[in-house]
Design a protein around this motif. Structure first.
Motif, mmCIF file in Angstrom:
data_model
loop_
_atom_site.group_PDB
_atom_site.id
_atom_site.type_symbol
_atom_site.label_atom_id
_atom_site.label_comp_id
_atom_site.label_asym_id
_atom_site.label_seq_id
_atom_site.Cartn_x
_atom_site.Cartn_y
_atom_site.Cartn_z
ATOM 1 N N HIS A 218 -3.866 7.713 -2.169
ATOM 2 C CA HIS A 218 -5.233 7.589 -2.681
ATOM 3 C C HIS A 218 -5.182 7.126 -4.142
ATOM 4 N N ARG A 219 -4.353 7.769 -4.927
ATOM 5 C CA ARG A 219 -4.232 7.387 -6.345
ATOM 6 C C ARG A 219 -3.736 5.946 -6.484
ATOM 7 N N ARG A 220 -2.754 5.555 -5.665
ATOM 8 C CA ARG A 220 -2.231 4.189 -5.727
ATOM 9 C C ARG A 220 -3.338 3.183 -5.442
ATOM 10 N N ARG A 221 -4.160 3.483 -4.444
ATOM 11 C CA ARG A 221 -5.271 2.587 -4.103
ATOM 12 C C ARG A 221 -6.255 2.470 -5.259
ATOM 13 N N VAL A 222 -6.631 3.605 -5.819
ATOM 14 C CA VAL A 222 -7.617 3.594 -6.912
ATOM 15 C C VAL A 222 -7.070 2.835 -8.115
ATOM 16 N N THR B 236 -11.003 5.675 -0.861
ATOM 17 C CA THR B 236 -10.571 6.237 0.424
ATOM 18 C C THR B 236 -10.494 5.187 1.519
ATOM 19 N N GLY B 237 -11.128 4.043 1.325
ATOM 20 C CA GLY B 237 -11.052 2.971 2.312
ATOM 21 C C GLY B 237 -12.369 2.612 2.971
ATOM 22 N N LYS B 238 -13.482 3.094 2.429
ATOM 23 C CA LYS B 238 -14.798 2.829 3.043
ATOM 24 C C LYS B 238 -15.097 1.342 3.158
#
Length: 166
Positions: free
Chosen positions: A108-112, A10-12
């Motif tokens: 979100h999926r792309r980041r993960v 999520t970017g934490k």
């Protein structure tokens, strides 16, 4: 003490880095603590609550010395959230709880799926693991930051504004 919570990806960590770049703080990243515990024990199993217990102790020690603390963790359960609150209470510290979300599921999926670990030997969770993560809805007040809607710099601005309000 600022506790950044939310599902992986999520970017934490990106927001935490922005926060500590502005104001020197003790930075406690649960991924790093848990990976160190697994490495030290030679285990391939999840660290369980041990990583959080270590982080609570480190936060308590540093807060007692007058240091500010930024904790970066999933913080998925009411019991883990209450434990951070207890640390703040025990050290008479102000607490800002932040839930970081990513409302854009595709992003979100792309980041993960595109993440590479910056912790040697640590494998970030897969998208399926993120979807299956035990993460209970919040029942208490917190600042919600949507990383699909604001940049890490903007999120940091919001969080530091909340800190100053307290």
């Amino acid at each position: 003490m600022i506790v950044l919570s939310g599902l992986p990806g999520t970017g934490k960590t990106t927001i935490a880095r922005e926060l500590v770049a502005r104001v020197p703080c003790v930075y406690l990243r649960i991924d790093a603590v848990e990976h160190a515990l697994k490495t030290a024990s030679g285990s391939t199993e999840a660290a369980g609550p041990a990583g959080y217990v270590v982080a609570y102790a480190l936060a308590r020690s540093n807060l007692a010395l007058g240091m500010s603390v930024v904790a970066d963790c999933v913080n998925p359960l009411p019991v883990t959230r209450e434990a951070w609150r207890a640390v703040a209470t025990q050290t008479s510290s102000h607490l800002v709880e932040v839930e970081v979300v990513c409302s854009d599921v595709a992003e979100h999926r792309r980041r993960v799926e595109g993440r590479e670990s910056d912790i040697a030997g640590f494998a970030p969770p897969s998208w399926d693991a993120v979807l299956q993560h035990d993460y209970e809805a919040w029942a208490t007040a917190r600042l919600v930051v949507d990383s699909a809607a604001v940049s890490a710099t903007e999120a940091s601005d919001l969080i530091w504004r909340r800190v100053r309000e307290r």
